[in-house]
Design a protein around this motif. Structure first.
Motif, PDB file in Angstrom:
ATOM      1  N   UNK A 126       0.825  -1.049  -0.012  1.00 47.78           N
ATOM      2  CA  UNK A 126      -0.031   0.016   0.042  1.00 47.78           C
ATOM      3  C   UNK A 126       0.938   1.187   0.067  1.00 47.78           C
ATOM      4  N   UNK A 127       0.853   1.914  -1.074  1.00 46.54           N
ATOM      5  CA  UNK A 127       1.731   3.098  -1.112  1.00 46.54           C
ATOM      6  C   UNK A 127       3.122   3.073  -0.962  1.00 46.54           C
ATOM      7  N   UNK A 148      -1.951  -1.835  -3.554  1.00 51.12           N
ATOM      8  CA  UNK A 148      -3.455  -1.566  -3.529  1.00 51.12           C
ATOM      9  C   UNK A 148      -3.603  -0.344  -2.918  1.00 51.12           C
ATOM     10  N   UNK A 149      -2.799   0.759  -2.873  1.00 45.46           N
ATOM     11  CA  UNK A 149      -3.157   2.099  -2.393  1.00 45.46           C
ATOM     12  C   UNK A 149      -4.624   2.406  -2.622  1.00 45.46           C
ATOM     13  N   UNK A 150      -4.996   2.406  -3.978  1.00 49.29           N
ATOM     14  CA  UNK A 150      -6.200   2.835  -4.404  1.00 49.29           C
ATOM     15  C   UNK A 150      -7.504   1.969  -3.922  1.00 49.29           C
ATOM     16  N   UNK A 151      -7.355   0.784  -3.790  1.00 52.64           N
ATOM     17  CA  UNK A 151      -8.323   0.001  -3.132  1.00 52.64           C
ATOM     18  C   UNK A 151      -8.485   0.317  -1.751  1.00 52.64           C
ATOM     19  N   UNK A 207     -10.219   3.779  -1.475  1.00 54.62           N
ATOM     20  CA  UNK A 207     -11.614   3.641  -1.938  1.00 54.62           C
ATOM     21  C   UNK A 207     -12.224   3.021  -0.531  1.00 54.62           C
ATOM     22  N   UNK A 208     -11.877   2.102   0.132  1.00 60.60           N
ATOM     23  CA  UNK A 208     -12.860   1.606   1.134  1.00 60.60           C
ATOM     24  C   UNK A 208     -12.923   2.266   2.258  1.00 60.60           C
ATOM     25  N   UNK A 209     -12.255   3.336   2.242  1.00 60.70           N
ATOM     26  CA  UNK A 209     -12.672   4.454   3.418  1.00 60.70           C
ATOM     27  C   UNK A 209     -11.946   3.963   4.951  1.00 60.70           C
ATOM     28  N   UNK A 267      -3.712   3.034 -15.521  1.00 57.50           N
ATOM     29  CA  UNK A 267      -4.770   3.840 -16.169  1.00 57.50           C
ATOM     30  C   UNK A 267      -5.032   3.259 -17.392  1.00 57.50           C
ATOM     31  N   UNK A 268      -3.899   3.178 -18.267  1.00 61.10           N
ATOM     32  CA  UNK A 268      -3.855   2.813 -19.601  1.00 61.10           C
ATOM     33  C   UNK A 268      -4.617   1.094 -19.697  1.00 61.10           C
ATOM     34  N   UNK A 269      -4.181   0.473 -18.736  1.00 61.57           N
ATOM     35  CA  UNK A 269      -4.460  -0.967 -18.675  1.00 61.57           C
ATOM     36  C   UNK A 269      -5.887  -1.035 -18.518  1.00 61.57           C
TER      37      UNK A 269
END
Length: 130
Positions: free
Chosen positions: A26-27, A55-58, A61-63, A94-96
């Motif tokens: 994560x990050x 998995x930073x974005x995940x 997103x889970x807050x 992002x492209x993927x």
């Protein structure tokens, strides 16, 4: 005296992807969450799908609360090696993602679009009758 942080490659962290041995990133920080998997409110599947990538974005997103972030620090084992070429760049990710979306079969987006279109046409005829 500063403590040395162990550096891991993304490939090395991705090898820890089972319920018996699971690491998540994560990050850019590596966490060995094996002993926490059964306690995690989201279940162990969350960790298993998060292994092998950052998995930073995940996680965001889970807050997660500050308490969750504090708990997470107990499982810290090191950081990703910044010189590791296998770490995907955000733009590449992002492209993927866009490419995966484009490759989705017609059934995943065609049916909802058709339903919305038919609803609009039905509403148009209904309002025109009045």
């Amino acid at each position: 005296m500063p403590t040395l942080t162990k550096l891991f490659s993304m490939q090395e962290t991705a090898e820890h992807n089972t319920k018996e041995d699971c690491w998540v990133v994560i990050d850019g920080k590596v966490y060995d969450v094996t002993s926490y998997m059964d306690e995690h409110p989201g279940g162990d599947d969350v960790f298993l799908t998060a292994s092998g990538k950052d998995a930073k974005e995940d996680f965001e997103d889970a807050g997660h609360s500050q308490d969750a972030r504090d708990i997470m620090e107990k499982y810290f084992v090191g950081e990703l090696d910044p010189s590791d070429a296998s770490i995907p760049e955000p733009e590449q990710e992002k492209a993927e993602t866009i490419q995966k979306f484009k490759e989705l079969p017609l059934q995943y987006w065609g049916i909802p679009v058709a339903v919305v279109g038919i609803s609009i046409i039905a509403a148009f005829f209904y309002l025109r009758r009045k």
